[in-house]
Design an enzyme around this catalytic site. Structure first.
Site, PDB file in Angstrom:
ATOM      1  N   CYS A   1      -1.400   0.621   7.341  1.00 55.68           N
ATOM      2  CA  CYS A   1      -2.803   0.360   7.493  1.00 55.68           C
ATOM      3  C   CYS A   1      -3.142  -0.966   6.641  1.00 55.68           C
ATOM      4  CB  CYS A   1      -3.579   1.419   7.179  1.00 55.68           C
ATOM      5  SG  CYS A   1      -3.515   2.996   8.271  1.00 55.68           S
ATOM      6  N   ARG A   2      -3.230  -0.755   5.533  1.00 58.57           N
ATOM      7  CA  ARG A   2      -3.979  -1.695   4.578  1.00 58.57           C
ATOM      8  C   ARG A   2      -3.042  -2.987   4.524  1.00 58.57           C
ATOM      9  NH1 ARG A   2      -5.101   2.172  -0.315  1.00 58.57           N
ATOM     10  NH2 ARG A   2      -3.110   3.119   0.640  1.00 58.57           N
ATOM     11  N   SER A   3      -1.794  -2.806   3.899  1.00 57.08           N
ATOM     12  CA  SER A   3      -0.677  -4.029   3.713  1.00 57.08           C
ATOM     13  C   SER A   3      -0.565  -4.866   4.893  1.00 57.08           C
ATOM     14  CB  SER A   3       0.384  -3.464   2.796  1.00 57.08           C
ATOM     15  OG  SER A   3       1.172  -2.576   3.368  1.00 57.08           O
TER      16      SER A   3
ATOM     17  N   ASP B   1      -8.281   3.879   1.120  1.00 57.35           N
ATOM     18  CA  ASP B   1      -7.418   4.410   2.077  1.00 57.35           C
ATOM     19  C   ASP B   1      -8.197   4.799   3.287  1.00 57.35           C
ATOM     20  OD1 ASP B   1      -5.596   5.787   3.518  1.00 57.35           O
ATOM     21  OD2 ASP B   1      -4.505   6.729   1.805  1.00 57.35           O
TER      22      ASP B   1
ATOM     23  N   ASN C   1       2.221   1.313   4.555  1.00 61.91           N
ATOM     24  CA  ASN C   1       2.712  -0.032   4.989  1.00 61.91           C
ATOM     25  C   ASN C   1       2.306   0.206   6.502  1.00 61.91           C
ATOM     26  OD1 ASN C   1       5.375  -2.145   5.361  1.00 61.91           O
ATOM     27  ND2 ASN C   1       3.493  -2.695   4.951  1.00 61.91           N
TER      28      ASN C   1
ATOM     29  N   CYS D   1       0.816  -1.200  -0.204  1.00 68.41           N
ATOM     30  CA  CYS D   1       0.085  -0.039  -0.040  1.00 68.41           C
ATOM     31  C   CYS D   1       0.958   1.434  -0.180  1.00 68.41           C
ATOM     32  CB  CYS D   1      -1.039  -0.104   1.153  1.00 68.41           C
ATOM     33  SG  CYS D   1      -0.315  -0.013   2.865  1.00 68.41           S
TER      34      CYS D   1
HETATM   35  P1  4NP Z   1      -1.841   2.584   4.312  1.00 67.62           P
HETATM   36  O1  4NP Z   1      -2.627   4.056   4.682  1.00 67.62           O
HETATM   37  O2  4NP Z   1      -1.146   3.078   2.792  1.00 67.62           O
HETATM   38  O3  4NP Z   1      -3.030   1.931   4.220  1.00 67.62           O
HETATM   39  O4  4NP Z   1      -0.771   2.234   5.202  1.00 67.62           O
HETATM   40  C1  4NP Z   1      -1.685   5.466   4.768  1.00 67.62           C
HETATM   41  C2  4NP Z   1      -0.805   5.469   5.652  1.00 67.62           C
HETATM   42  C3  4NP Z   1      -0.082   6.797   5.628  1.00 67.62           C
HETATM   43  C4  4NP Z   1      -0.644   7.940   4.817  1.00 67.62           C
HETATM   44  C5  4NP Z   1      -1.425   7.551   3.979  1.00 67.62           C
HETATM   45  C6  4NP Z   1      -2.320   6.297   3.901  1.00 67.62           C
HETATM   46  N1  4NP Z   1      -0.061   9.008   4.955  1.00 67.62           N
HETATM   47  O5  4NP Z   1      -0.515  10.110   4.065  1.00 67.62           O
HETATM   48  O6  4NP Z   1       0.853   9.423   5.813  1.00 67.62           O
END
Ligand code: 4NP
Length: 157
Positions: free
Chosen positions: A14-16, A126, A12, A9
């Site tokens: 939340c989703r992945s 997201d 790294n 993602c």
């Molecule tokens: P992820 O979520 O891609 O599922 O880990 C996010 C984590 C951090 C951010 C965006 C999405 N950020 O903008 O910092």
């Protein structure tokens, strides 16, 4: 040789990591831990070294899944190291393939939602800037997609 899966993602956190830990949970339930290996990474370096987001951990815990791991950035070497690379959204997919300069590894990169059976989403949304329900939704969607993914990976073993 074990079959190696990499979930990717943006951050790294939340989703992945959720996909990685849900998938490992399903793999362990089916006694396949010595045959299928899971890891995750982010296309960005924003959160390198961080544990999974606390809101994501809370949503996963409700389903009996503990989120382990530390954020790392996706790198070119991952194309060789993994058999299948699962992108959570279209930006992730594009950013992964932008590192495949010679166009050698496109066949290894798939959209996670292609494996969902009960959800019609084409991307894992997201949840980072939204409320708690977004995190719960991600877990439900990933439980479904991981189930479908495991069915497909078992055919490769
Ligand atoms: P992820 O979520 O891609 O599922 O880990 C996010 C984590 C951090 C951010 C965006 C999405 N950020 O903008 O910092």
């Amino acid at each position: 040789m074990a079959y190696k899966l990499l979930f990717v993602c943006l951050g790294n956190i939340c989703r992945s990591p959720s996909a990685e830990n849900i998938m490992r949970h399903l793999i362990e339930e089916e006694d396949l831990a010595d045959q299928i290996i899971c890891d995750s990474a982010g296309t960005s370096s924003y959160h390198v070294g961080s544990a999974p987001d606390r809101r994501m951990q809370a949503a996963a815990r409700k389903k009996g899944i503990k989120l382990l791991g530390q954020s790392r950035q996706f790198s070119r070497a991952d194309f060789q190291d993994f058999d299948l690379i699962l992108a959570m959204d279209n930006d992730n997919y594009r950013n992964i393939l932008s590192l495949d300069r010679k166009g050698e590894y496109g066949d290894k990169v798939k959209m996670m939602c292609d494996y969902a059976e009960n959800f019609r989403d084409t991307e894992v949304p997201d949840p980072y800037y939204g409320g708690d329900s977004g995190f719960d939704y991600v877990i439900d969607l990933l439980l479904d997609a991981c189930d479908g993914l495991l069915t497909e990976v078992k055919k490769e073993l």
